[in-house]
Design an enzyme around this catalytic site. Structure first.
Site, PDB file in Angstrom:
ATOM      1  N   SER A  60      36.225  41.399  40.470  1.00 57.20           N
ATOM      2  CA  SER A  60      35.263  40.375  40.847  1.00 57.20           C
ATOM      3  C   SER A  60      34.024  40.975  41.527  1.00 57.20           C
ATOM      4  O   SER A  60      33.347  41.786  40.915  1.00 57.20           O
ATOM      5  CB  SER A  60      35.966  39.341  41.721  1.00 57.20           C
ATOM      6  OG  SER A  60      35.224  38.168  41.707  1.00 57.20           O
ATOM      7  N   LYS A 101      31.645  44.155  40.148  1.00 58.12           N
ATOM      8  CA  LYS A 101      30.190  44.365  40.096  1.00 58.12           C
ATOM      9  C   LYS A 101      29.868  45.664  40.832  1.00 58.12           C
ATOM     10  O   LYS A 101      29.017  46.451  40.420  1.00 58.12           O
ATOM     11  CB  LYS A 101      29.451  43.201  40.767  1.00 58.12           C
ATOM     12  CG  LYS A 101      29.862  41.790  40.289  1.00 58.12           C
ATOM     13  CD  LYS A 101      28.985  40.717  40.932  1.00 58.12           C
ATOM     14  CE  LYS A 101      29.680  39.418  41.316  1.00 58.12           C
ATOM     15  NZ  LYS A 101      30.068  38.515  40.279  1.00 58.12           N
ATOM     16  N   TRP A 150      33.999  30.555  35.328  1.00 55.82           N
ATOM     17  CA  TRP A 150      32.944  30.872  36.311  1.00 55.82           C
ATOM     18  C   TRP A 150      32.365  32.267  36.035  1.00 55.82           C
ATOM     19  O   TRP A 150      31.177  32.506  36.204  1.00 55.82           O
ATOM     20  CB  TRP A 150      33.562  30.783  37.711  1.00 55.82           C
ATOM     21  CG  TRP A 150      32.680  31.049  38.885  1.00 55.82           C
ATOM     22  CD1 TRP A 150      32.848  32.022  39.826  1.00 55.82           C
ATOM     23  CD2 TRP A 150      31.517  30.305  39.300  1.00 55.82           C
ATOM     24  NE1 TRP A 150      31.877  31.935  40.786  1.00 55.82           N
ATOM     25  CE2 TRP A 150      31.040  30.897  40.487  1.00 55.82           C
ATOM     26  CE3 TRP A 150      30.825  29.216  38.768  1.00 55.82           C
ATOM     27  CZ2 TRP A 150      29.911  30.435  41.159  1.00 55.82           C
ATOM     28  CZ3 TRP A 150      29.696  28.748  39.438  1.00 55.82           C
ATOM     29  CH2 TRP A 150      29.251  29.353  40.615  1.00 55.82           C
ATOM     30  N   HIS A 158      40.941  33.971  37.111  1.00 54.56           N
ATOM     31  CA  HIS A 158      40.205  35.021  37.813  1.00 54.56           C
ATOM     32  C   HIS A 158      41.169  36.000  38.476  1.00 54.56           C
ATOM     33  O   HIS A 158      42.164  35.594  39.062  1.00 54.56           O
ATOM     34  CB  HIS A 158      39.333  34.338  38.869  1.00 54.56           C
ATOM     35  CG  HIS A 158      38.278  35.219  39.430  1.00 54.56           C
ATOM     36  ND1 HIS A 158      37.334  35.829  38.640  1.00 54.56           N
ATOM     37  CD2 HIS A 158      38.016  35.598  40.704  1.00 54.56           C
ATOM     38  CE1 HIS A 158      36.522  36.544  39.417  1.00 54.56           C
ATOM     39  NE2 HIS A 158      36.918  36.423  40.661  1.00 54.56           N
TER      40      HIS A 158
END
Ligand code: GCU
Length: 426
Positions: free
Chosen positions: A264, A268, A357, A407
Site C-alpha cells: 500500500s 508506493k 480503491w 487490499h
C-alpha cells in the site's frame, strides 16, 4: 445502499462495461467529500505522456539514449512534481550491531539485529533492522528487504527480536508492550527457499502524520520551503537506501541481489526507492494503487485529489503535487513512467480484485505501458494487454499478480514473490 439497489446498480453497468468480469463495477462512494468512481465505463478518456520521447521531442530508441539522458529526465520530473528532491547519500553510515548470527526458527536461520543512525552525532532518529539468513548458507545470500507498518518484533513474531517502539494514533512514540502481531512476514518461508529476509518499521524513519517530519529524518536537513520539498515517500525511501548501504558492508548478504517490498503506502515507497536507487535489484510494490503503480489519469478509485486532500496525505508528496488534483492531464508524469524507472530490473506488482480503491486494472495498464522500455533494454514486459484473471500470475521481467480478495496480501502473494525471486535471483 440496500443490497437490492447495489445488485441493480452492478447489473446496469455490467451491460455497458463487460471489461473484466473479475472486477465488478460498484456504485460511487465519497471520500473526504470527493466522489470516487468504481465503474469502468465512467473512467473517461486520457492520453498518457510518452515515455520514449524526450523533452526535446526526440524519440528515444536505444538503451544508450535511455541511460544517457531520458531516464534522468523522468527521475527529475518525479522529483519536481510528485515526490520532491531527496538529499544526497551520506559519505558514511553509523550503525551498531547488537546481535549477530543467532540461531532462530528451529535452526533454519540466523538472526542479526542492528540499529542504524541517521546523524553522526545525534542518536535520534534511528532505525532498528533485523535480518535473517539461511543457517546453511555458504556465501552471501539474496535477500528481501520488507518495510513494514509495525515494529520488527511484531512483523516477524520472533520473541528474540527487540520489542521496539511504535507511533500510536495520538502521535506518541510508545513501547510495543503486548500489542498484537499484524503485518505478518513469514520468515521461515524465505529461509527454506535459500533467501535472506530483513525488515524495518517505517515509523523509525519518520512517523506517518502531518507534521511527522520534525520527528524523523527530514528534521536533520534544512527545510527548503520549495514546491519540490521532499515528502514522506522520499524520506522512507532514503531510509531504505541506508539499509542497502549497510548490506554493502555485510558479508552475509549479497547487496547486488536485494529486493524491496512494501504494501500500500509502503508499496508506493518501494517504487520510489527503487526508482532513485538502482542498486535495489528487484522491486515489489503490493497494492500500491494511486500515486504508486496505478495510472493517475484513470478516474477510478482513489485519485490525486483524494490522496492530497488536506485532511489526508498531502505530506507524503512534494507540495507541488497538490496542484494536479484538479487537473491530472497537466501532470507531466504518470505511473507507467514510474514503473519504467525500475527497468531493466525485475518488477512484480501484486493487487487484489476487490481492492477497487487501489485500481488493480490501472496498475495492469501502467505495467503494459512500461513494457516498451523493458523491451528496449532487452527484457520482457508483460507481453500481453490482456489482464490475467484473479489467481493467475504473469511472471516475466515485469510480473503481475492479482489475488482474489481485497487490499493487502494473501498467502498466495508470498508464494508468487518467492517464485519471482527464485526466477531472477537463483
Ligand atoms: C489509504 C490511501 C492509500 C494508501 C492506503 C494504505 O487508503 O488512500 O493511498 O495506499 O491508505 O497505505 O493503506
Amino acid at each position: 445502499m440496500p443490497f437490492k439497489n447495489l445488485v441493480l446498480a452492478i447489473a446496469a453497468v455490467a451491460v455497458i462495461t463487460p471489461v473484466f468480469a473479475q472486477i465488478a463495477d460498484f456504485p460511487a462512494d465519497t471520500v473526504a467529500g470527493i466522489p470516487a468512481n468504481y465503474t469502468e465505463a465512467l473512467v473517461g478518456s486520457y492520453s498518457l505522456p510518452e515515455i520514449l520521447v524526450d523533452r526535446q521531442g526526440k524519440p528515444v530508441t536505444s538503451a544508450a539514449a535511455w541511460f544517457d539522458h531520458r531516464r534522468a529526465e523522468i527521475v527529475s520530473l518525479f522529483e519536481e512534481y510528485q515526490f520532491g528532491k531527496s538529499p544526497a547519500a551520506p559519505a558514511h553510515i553509523r550503525y551498531e550491531v547488537h546481535e549477530s548470527g543467532a540461531p532462530e526458527f528451529d535452526d533454519l536461520g540466523k538472526r542479526t539485529q542492528l540499529t542504524l543512525f541517521f546523524a553522526e552525532a545525534a542518536d535520534e532518529p534511528k532505525m532498528d533492522v533485523v535480518f535473517y539468513v539461511p543457517a546453511g548458507a555458504e556465501g552471501p545470500v539474496p535477500l528481501l528487504l520488507y518495510i513494514g507498518f509495525t515494529p520488527n518484533s511484531l512483523v516477524t513474531g520472533d520473541p528474540g527480536v527487540k520489542k521496539g517502539y511504535y507511533w500510536n494514533r495520538e502521535h506518541e512514540k510508545v513501547p510495543v508492550g503486548d500489542r498484537k502481531r499484524f503485518d505478518k512476514l513469514e520468515v521461515p518461508a524465505f529461509l527454506a527457499r535459500g533467501f535472506g529476509v530483513a525488515t524495518v518499521y517505517y515509523g523509525d524513519i519518520e512517523p506517518d502524520f502531518q507534521g511527522g517530519a520534525r520527528h524523523g529524518i527530514r528534521n536533520l536537513f534544512p527545510a527548503t520551503g520549495k514546491p519540490d520539498e521532499w515528502g514522506s515517500f522520499a524520506a522512507w525511501s532514503y531510509g531504505l537506501s541506508r539499509i542497502l548501504d549497510y548490506f554493502e558492508e555485510e558479508p552475509a548478504v549479497d547487496a547486488g541481489r536485494v529486493a524491496i517490498a512494501g504494501i500500500s503506502r509502503l508499496g508506493k515507497t518501494v517504487l520510489w526507492a527503487g526508482a532513485l536507487d538502482t542498486r535495489f535489484a528487484m522491486v515489489i510494490p503490493m497494492c500500491s494503487g494511486e500515486s504508486g503503480a496505478a495510472l493517475s489519469r484513470r478516474n477510478y478509485g482513489e485519485t490525486i485529489a483524494h490522496i492530497t486532500e488536506k485532511t489526508r496525505f498531502p505530506y507524503w508528496f512534494a507540495p507541488k503535487y497538490q496542484e494536479y488534483g484538479s487537473d491530472v492531464s497537466a501532470l507531466p508524469v504518470d505511473a507507467h513512467m514510474l514503473l519504467s524507472l525500475i527497468a531493466p530490473r525485475p518488477l512484480l506488482l501484486t493487487t487484489g480484485n476487490t481492492d477497487k480503491w487501489s485500481d488493480p486494472y490501472g496498475e495492469f495498464l501502467a505495467a503494459v505501458a512500461a513494457g516498451p522500455v523493458y523491451q528496449m533494454l532487452g527484457k520482457e514486459g508483460l507481453d500481453t494487454d490482456k489482464m490475467p484473471p484473479a489467481g493467475e500470475a504473469i511472471l516475466k521481467d515485469i510480473g503481475y499478480f492479482m489475488h482474489d480478495g481485497g487490499h493487502g496480501t494473501v498467502p498466495q502473494d508470498w508464494e508468487i514473490v518467492l517464485d519471482f525471486m527464485a526466477q531472477h535471483f537463483l
